[in-house]
Design an enzyme around this catalytic site. Sequence first.
Site, mmCIF file in Angstrom:
data_model
loop_
_atom_site.group_PDB
_atom_site.id
_atom_site.type_symbol
_atom_site.label_atom_id
_atom_site.label_comp_id
_atom_site.label_asym_id
_atom_site.label_seq_id
_atom_site.Cartn_x
_atom_site.Cartn_y
_atom_site.Cartn_z
ATOM 1 N N TYR A 22 0.795 -1.229 0.000
ATOM 2 C CA TYR A 22 0.000 0.000 0.000
ATOM 3 C C TYR A 22 0.826 1.278 0.000
ATOM 4 O O TYR A 22 0.270 2.373 -0.053
ATOM 5 C CB TYR A 22 -0.935 -0.012 1.215
ATOM 6 C CG TYR A 22 -1.866 -1.207 1.220
ATOM 7 C CD1 TYR A 22 -1.699 -2.239 2.144
ATOM 8 C CD2 TYR A 22 -2.876 -1.325 0.281
ATOM 9 C CE1 TYR A 22 -2.530 -3.348 2.128
ATOM 10 C CE2 TYR A 22 -3.710 -2.436 0.258
ATOM 11 C CZ TYR A 22 -3.538 -3.440 1.195
ATOM 12 O OH TYR A 22 -4.362 -4.544 1.186
ATOM 13 N N HIS A 98 -9.178 0.811 -5.443
ATOM 14 C CA HIS A 98 -8.259 -0.007 -4.652
ATOM 15 C C HIS A 98 -6.836 0.470 -4.922
ATOM 16 O O HIS A 98 -6.453 0.681 -6.083
ATOM 17 C CB HIS A 98 -8.395 -1.487 -5.012
ATOM 18 C CG HIS A 98 -9.773 -2.018 -4.771
ATOM 19 N ND1 HIS A 98 -10.270 -2.272 -3.523
ATOM 20 C CD2 HIS A 98 -10.793 -2.285 -5.629
ATOM 21 C CE1 HIS A 98 -11.506 -2.693 -3.612
ATOM 22 N NE2 HIS A 98 -11.855 -2.694 -4.878
HETATM 23 C C1 DHK Z 1 -7.478 -2.249 0.644
HETATM 24 C C2 DHK Z 1 -7.692 -3.210 1.578
HETATM 25 O O1 DHK Z 1 -7.753 -2.930 2.863
HETATM 26 C C3 DHK Z 1 -7.825 -4.620 1.195
HETATM 27 O O2 DHK Z 1 -8.702 -5.338 2.044
HETATM 28 C C4 DHK Z 1 -8.290 -4.734 -0.235
HETATM 29 C C5 DHK Z 1 -7.606 -2.504 -0.798
HETATM 30 C C6 DHK Z 1 -7.391 -3.906 -1.140
HETATM 31 C C7 DHK Z 1 -6.694 -1.591 -1.588
HETATM 32 O O3 DHK Z 1 -5.875 -2.087 -2.392
HETATM 33 O O4 DHK Z 1 -6.857 -0.371 -1.404
HETATM 34 O O5 DHK Z 1 -8.296 -5.994 -0.616
#
Ligand code: DHK
Length: 143
Positions: A22, A98
């Site tokens: 992330y 996402h």
């Molecule tokens: C964010 C999350 O918290 C995950 O549960 C998803 C998503 C993906 C993201 O890529 O922003 O699967």
Amino acid sequence: MTIYVLNGPNLNRLGKREPEIYGHTTLAEVEAWSRDAAGAEPVEFRQTNAEHQLIDWIHEAIDAGAKGIVINPAGLTFTSVSVMDALKMFPGPVIELHISNIHRREAIYHRSLVSPVATAVVAGLGPAGYRHAVRALCEMVAA
Ligand code: DHK
């Protein structure tokens, strides 16, 4: 009229949470990017770890006559029929967002309940995806 940027569970931990997936950008930075991308459009930017709160905010957007919604439902993407049902009621454009490309991840992340009721889906652009999604939404509602 306003656009809503809604974020689901664990996104409050952005920047610390699995940065290899992330990134290191915090949710506060993402909020600033989103407001910048929206220009003159007012933005309601919110995050919750509670499914009922996310649903209540979708209802609020409906009742407030919001122009559009960008939503990262996070894990609720794959589990919440209730979030899907709430989004079905929203008359404006909905962009599902996402940070990661959910289709390149574990199988549990491959079937979104939100995509069938979303206008568009942004996935895999990293936190910058919020900028692109907000800009796209603003163009949709300006048209
Ligand atoms: C964010 C999350 O918290 C995950 O549960 C998803 C998503 C993906 C993201 O890529 O922003 O699967």
